[in-house]
Design a protein around this motif. Structure first.
Motif, PDB file in Angstrom:
ATOM      1  N   ALA A  60     -24.732  -0.457  34.263  1.00 42.74           N
ATOM      2  CA  ALA A  60     -23.810  -0.651  35.389  1.00 42.74           C
ATOM      3  C   ALA A  60     -24.573  -1.067  36.647  1.00 42.74           C
ATOM      4  O   ALA A  60     -24.140  -1.967  37.369  1.00 42.74           O
ATOM      5  N   LYS A  61     -25.711  -0.426  36.900  1.00 42.67           N
ATOM      6  CA  LYS A  61     -26.512  -0.789  38.073  1.00 42.67           C
ATOM      7  C   LYS A  61     -27.056  -2.208  37.951  1.00 42.67           C
ATOM      8  O   LYS A  61     -27.097  -2.942  38.938  1.00 42.67           O
ATOM      9  N   ASP A  62     -27.455  -2.593  36.740  1.00 40.45           N
ATOM     10  CA  ASP A  62     -27.958  -3.949  36.520  1.00 40.45           C
ATOM     11  C   ASP A  62     -26.883  -4.993  36.805  1.00 40.45           C
ATOM     12  O   ASP A  62     -27.169  -6.075  37.324  1.00 40.45           O
ATOM     13  N   GLN A  63     -25.640  -4.672  36.460  1.00 38.52           N
ATOM     14  CA  GLN A  63     -24.527  -5.610  36.648  1.00 38.52           C
ATOM     15  C   GLN A  63     -23.910  -5.494  38.042  1.00 38.52           C
ATOM     16  O   GLN A  63     -23.036  -6.276  38.403  1.00 38.52           O
ATOM     17  N   GLY A  64     -24.325  -4.478  38.799  1.00 36.75           N
ATOM     18  CA  GLY A  64     -23.824  -4.297  40.157  1.00 36.75           C
ATOM     19  C   GLY A  64     -22.388  -3.812  40.215  1.00 36.75           C
ATOM     20  O   GLY A  64     -21.660  -4.140  41.150  1.00 36.75           O
ATOM     21  N   SER A 109     -19.603  -0.312  39.106  1.00 38.96           N
ATOM     22  CA  SER A 109     -19.596   1.133  38.880  1.00 38.96           C
ATOM     23  C   SER A 109     -19.581   1.412  37.377  1.00 38.96           C
ATOM     24  O   SER A 109     -19.229   0.547  36.564  1.00 38.96           O
ATOM     25  N   ARG A 110     -19.964   2.597  37.014  1.00 37.80           N
ATOM     26  CA  ARG A 110     -19.943   3.012  35.612  1.00 37.80           C
ATOM     27  C   ARG A 110     -18.519   2.945  35.064  1.00 37.80           C
ATOM     28  O   ARG A 110     -18.287   2.513  33.934  1.00 37.80           O
ATOM     29  N   ASP A 141     -27.068   7.772  30.450  1.00 38.63           N
ATOM     30  CA  ASP A 141     -28.158   7.104  31.159  1.00 38.63           C
ATOM     31  C   ASP A 141     -28.144   5.600  30.894  1.00 38.63           C
ATOM     32  O   ASP A 141     -28.361   4.800  31.805  1.00 38.63           O
ATOM     33  N   ASP A 180     -25.351   4.055  32.837  1.00 41.57           N
ATOM     34  CA  ASP A 180     -25.703   4.058  34.259  1.00 41.57           C
ATOM     35  C   ASP A 180     -26.630   2.895  34.596  1.00 41.57           C
ATOM     36  O   ASP A 180     -26.414   2.176  35.577  1.00 41.57           O
ATOM     37  N   VAL A 181     -27.644   2.687  33.775  1.00 41.74           N
ATOM     38  CA  VAL A 181     -28.603   1.597  34.004  1.00 41.74           C
ATOM     39  C   VAL A 181     -27.899   0.247  33.876  1.00 41.74           C
ATOM     40  O   VAL A 181     -28.082  -0.645  34.715  1.00 41.74           O
TER      41      VAL A 181
END
Length: 92
Positions: free
Chosen positions: A69-73, A75-76, A63, A66-67
């Protein structure tokens, strides 16, 4: 009893009728399509010099990754790769 197109209680009357939908564009069944697509993906990855690595981690770490990776734009996978590259660079 009359056959009414909007009547859902007599759905058995419509079982032989073709319903509109997306036309079949591939002659293979879905299971074969998945195998072909996976084989093609492996070939593309190999041509790019990529290797597959698989490991298990706890849900909480997953988790967090995942967070982040999303913050940095990204992929995981890209995040984990960059973390490994950074860690190996520090080792040298």
């Amino acid at each position: 009893m009359a056959k009414e197109a909007a009547d859902l209680t007599t759905i058995d009357l419509f079982s032989d009728e073709k319903r509109p939908g997306r036309p079949k564009t591939n002659p293979h069944p879905r299971s074969v399509q998945i195998k072909i697509n996976k084989r093609n993906q492996v070939k593309r990855d190999k041509n790019k010099g990529l290797k597959r690595v698989e490991f298990k981690i706890h849900q909480s770490l997953f988790d967090q990754l995942d967070v982040l990776a999303k913050d940095q734009g990204i992929s995981r996978s890209e995040l984990i790769e960059s973390m490994l590259v950074d860690s190996l660079a520090k080792q040298s």
